[in-house]
Design a protein around this motif. Structure first.
Motif, short mmCIF file in Angstrom:
data_model
loop_
_atom_site.label_atom_id
_atom_site.label_comp_id
_atom_site.label_asym_id
_atom_site.label_seq_id
_atom_site.Cartn_x
_atom_site.Cartn_y
_atom_site.Cartn_z
N TYR A 330 5.49 -30.40 -24.08
CA TYR A 330 4.07 -31.71 -23.09
C TYR A 330 5.60 -31.61 -21.90
CZ TYR A 330 0.61 -31.61 -25.39
OH TYR A 330 -1.27 -31.10 -26.93
N GLU A 331 5.23 -31.87 -20.84
CA GLU A 331 5.67 -31.43 -19.52
C GLU A 331 6.01 -33.11 -19.01
OE1 GLU A 331 5.94 -28.76 -16.89
OE2 GLU A 331 4.66 -27.30 -18.05
N ASP A 334 2.48 -34.14 -17.81
CA ASP A 334 1.23 -33.36 -18.12
C ASP A 334 0.28 -34.52 -18.50
OD1 ASP A 334 -0.75 -32.02 -20.24
OD2 ASP A 334 0.94 -29.99 -20.65
N ARG A 336 -2.28 -34.43 -20.27
CA ARG A 336 -3.22 -34.02 -21.76
C ARG A 336 -2.15 -34.84 -22.88
NH1 ARG A 336 -3.47 -27.65 -21.57
NH2 ARG A 336 -0.96 -28.41 -20.56
N ARG A 414 -3.43 -25.52 -15.82
CA ARG A 414 -2.26 -26.56 -16.13
C ARG A 414 -2.32 -27.37 -14.42
NH1 ARG A 414 2.93 -25.43 -18.08
NH2 ARG A 414 3.91 -25.92 -15.70
N ALA A 417 -4.32 -30.23 -15.85
CA ALA A 417 -3.09 -31.37 -16.78
C ALA A 417 -2.17 -31.85 -15.86
CB ALA A 417 -3.18 -30.27 -18.03
N LEU A 419 0.03 -30.13 -13.53
CA LEU A 419 1.04 -29.65 -13.28
C LEU A 419 0.96 -28.90 -12.48
CD1 LEU A 419 1.43 -28.51 -17.37
CD2 LEU A 419 2.64 -30.15 -15.81
N GLU A 434 0.57 -22.71 -24.62
CA GLU A 434 -0.52 -23.31 -23.01
C GLU A 434 -1.71 -23.81 -24.33
OE1 GLU A 434 -0.24 -26.13 -20.18
OE2 GLU A 434 1.03 -24.15 -20.23
N ARG A 437 -1.17 -26.57 -26.27
CA ARG A 437 -1.12 -28.64 -25.92
C ARG A 437 -2.47 -28.74 -25.38
NH1 ARG A 437 3.95 -25.90 -23.74
NH2 ARG A 437 2.87 -24.77 -22.13
N GLU A 438 -3.48 -27.51 -24.99
CA GLU A 438 -4.51 -27.74 -24.34
C GLU A 438 -5.28 -28.29 -25.51
OE1 GLU A 438 -7.81 -27.68 -21.82
OE2 GLU A 438 -6.04 -28.46 -21.64
#
Length: 502
Positions: A330-331, A334, A336, A414, A417, A419, A434, A437-438
């Motif tokens: 995860y960035e 993010d 999420r 994104r 989220a 980003l 992706e 993470r979603e």
């Protein structure tokens, strides 16, 4: 909105099954005298739905836990999920695996009985043809839904599309997956013809299967068939039906019945059920005795966290940590991650630093009297998933869209989220990450890995990196499928061959 009650007391004896395949009282004479009124048929249909009640829990236990999303090795005592997560070979009696086989077949047996009763008596009892067609469409959708769940976990299974008695059941072998798919596709095409759009349902019936939930499932069926066969007689057939899947998805998009919500959290908000993202969900009703609310919010959450918040122990569950490798994916911005993952808490003098999935928990809605009575539906199919699946089809060669369309889909997800760095030239690998993470906690990752043909390399690489304590077995391709439950093997010795690797 009226909930579809998944606990039908008046049908408890009529529709129940001893779970072993060889003991199916499907031809119970009570069924012959029960379906006499419209209400009987409505209650009978609810009984077919009732086998879906545990579906989200099954996704948590057999799909999410099996994947590289969770590092759920033993944490004091032996837990049923440990063999699932660690790829043990002696799990044919595991209760999660047994439940998957038995509950799905119970739903199939109920659907078969219902469809036969509807064909025999429906015209005399239910005067409106469109009502009969809707009932048949729902039952066929559910039968396809249960069979699809079975073949993704077990590969070959007995193909039973009619009422059978116990002696005959003991003679029905496992059928090739391709034959089971034929029934699934036939059922779904009928369901598509017979079912209304969600907007055409009365308010009290909004949670029922609809035309587009059938199209969504059919599209996913075509995609799953298109995946590699992996040499295991599983759900992948190398069928290259990506275009067929996209046709279903495009019909749903063109309906304008659904849309992406601008807020990730609002998709799962307890006050926003059946929102614009929801193509199909499993409905629950709370406050009944016995409880018929949902249980999935609690499945991946350790009881000590509830206790740390003052709720008391919820039933004995220990932590199933989110893998470090996933958390690191995860960035920083993010949203999420913070919404879906709890990263540490204090329980008295004990400090837990390992993260876990809290995605479906609303602390203000914790059921005090029963952990099996959460007031939230489970979203089986949501619009974000549809768009990202369409993007996957395009990356696999489906016509009618471009790589730019894929980029647009991924970048919207994104942006929602939080980003701000758009991606260009999105690859299959990027799309899979992706999606990971979603859809964390939604039981999708395991099937994504299998359908993409990346499961063996991904899992072995992940185990080497994550399992520093050496508690997991090396992954083998046979572990894509679960073993046939030992209880089923024992019912009619010699009828089934066990899946390889067990």
């Amino acid at each position: 909105m009226k909930k579809i009650l998944y606990f039908v007391m008046s049908l408890g004896l009529l529709m129940s099954c001893d779970m072993d395949l060889g003991q199916q009282p499907i031809s119970d004479p009570a069924a012959e005298t029960y379906f006499q009124t419209v209400d009987d048929f409505n209650q009978g249909l609810n009984a077919v739905y009732s086998s879906a009640r545990g579906y989200p829990d099954r996704l948590m236990n057999l799909s999410e836990t099996r994947s590289d999303n969770l590092y759920a090795v033993s944490d004091g005592g032996v837990r049923d999920w440990e063999g699932v997560n660690s790829f043990h070979q002696n799990i044919a009696a595991n209760p999660y695996i047994v439940e998957a086989w038995q509950t799905n077949f119970t739903g199939i047996f109920r659907a078969n009985n219902y469809l036969e009763q509807l064909a025999e008596k429906g015209e005399a009892v239910i005067l409106e043809e469109d009502v009969r067609r809707q009932m048949e469409g729902q039952a066929r959708f559910l039968r396809a839904f249960y069979y699809f769940d079975l073949i993704r976990y077990f590969g070959k299974v007995p193909l039973i599309d009619r009422v059978v008695d116990a002696p005959e059941a003991k003679t029905i072998p496992r059928s090739p997956v391709s034959d089971v798919y034929n029934l699934i596709i036939e059922d779904l095409n009928t369901a598509i013809d017979y079912l209304p759009a969600p907007s055409d349902y009365a308010a009290a019936d909004k949670g029922r299967a609809n035309k587009y939930s059938a199209k969504m499932l059919l599209g996913l069926v075509y995609m799953t068939r298109s995946g590699p066969d992996l040499g295991i007689e599983g759900a992948g057939l190398n069928s290259n039906e990506w275009d067929e899947a996209v046709k279903q998805f495009n019909d749903i998009i063109a309906s304008n019945e659904f849309e992406l919500l601008p807020s990730y959290a609002r998709i799962f908000d307890y006050t926003n059920e059946n929102n614009e993202e929801v193509i199909f969900n499993i409905e629950y009703a709370t406050g009944s005795n016995p409880a018929v609310g949902s249980t999935f919010p609690w499945v991946l959450v350790p009881d000590t966290w509830f206790r740390s918040l003052g709720f008391g122990a919820q039933g004995g569950l220990t932590i199933r940590p989110v893998s470090t490798e996933l958390v690191d994916k995860y960035e920083t911005d993010d949203v999420r991650r913070g919404f879906s993952i709890q990263e540490g808490y204090e329980d008295g003098d004990n400090v837990e630093t390992r993260p876990f999935i809290k995605k479906f928990v609303d602390i203000s809605r914790v059921p005090i009297t029963s952990r099996t009575d959460w007031p939230i539906n489970y979203i089986v199919f949501r619009y974000t998933d549809l768009l990202m699946l369409k993007a996957e089809c395009v990356l696999n060669g489906a016509s009618g869209s471009t790589d730019t369309d894929v980029d647009d889909i991924v970048n919207f997800v994104r942006e929602r989220a939080g980003l701000t760095s758009p991606l260009t030239g999105v690859t299959k690998a990027q799309l899979l990450e992706e999606r990971r993470r979603e859809f964390i906690g939604e039981g999708i990752r395991w099937f994504d890995l299998i359908r993409s043909g990346t499961v063996e390399n991904t899992m072995n690489t992940w185990i080497e990196e994550e399992d520093t304590g050496g508690q997991m077995r090396d992954f083998q391709i046979d572990y894509v499928l679960y073993p046939v439950p030992q209880s089923e093997m024992n019912t009619a010795p010699g009828l089934y061959d066990q899946n390889n690797g067990y």
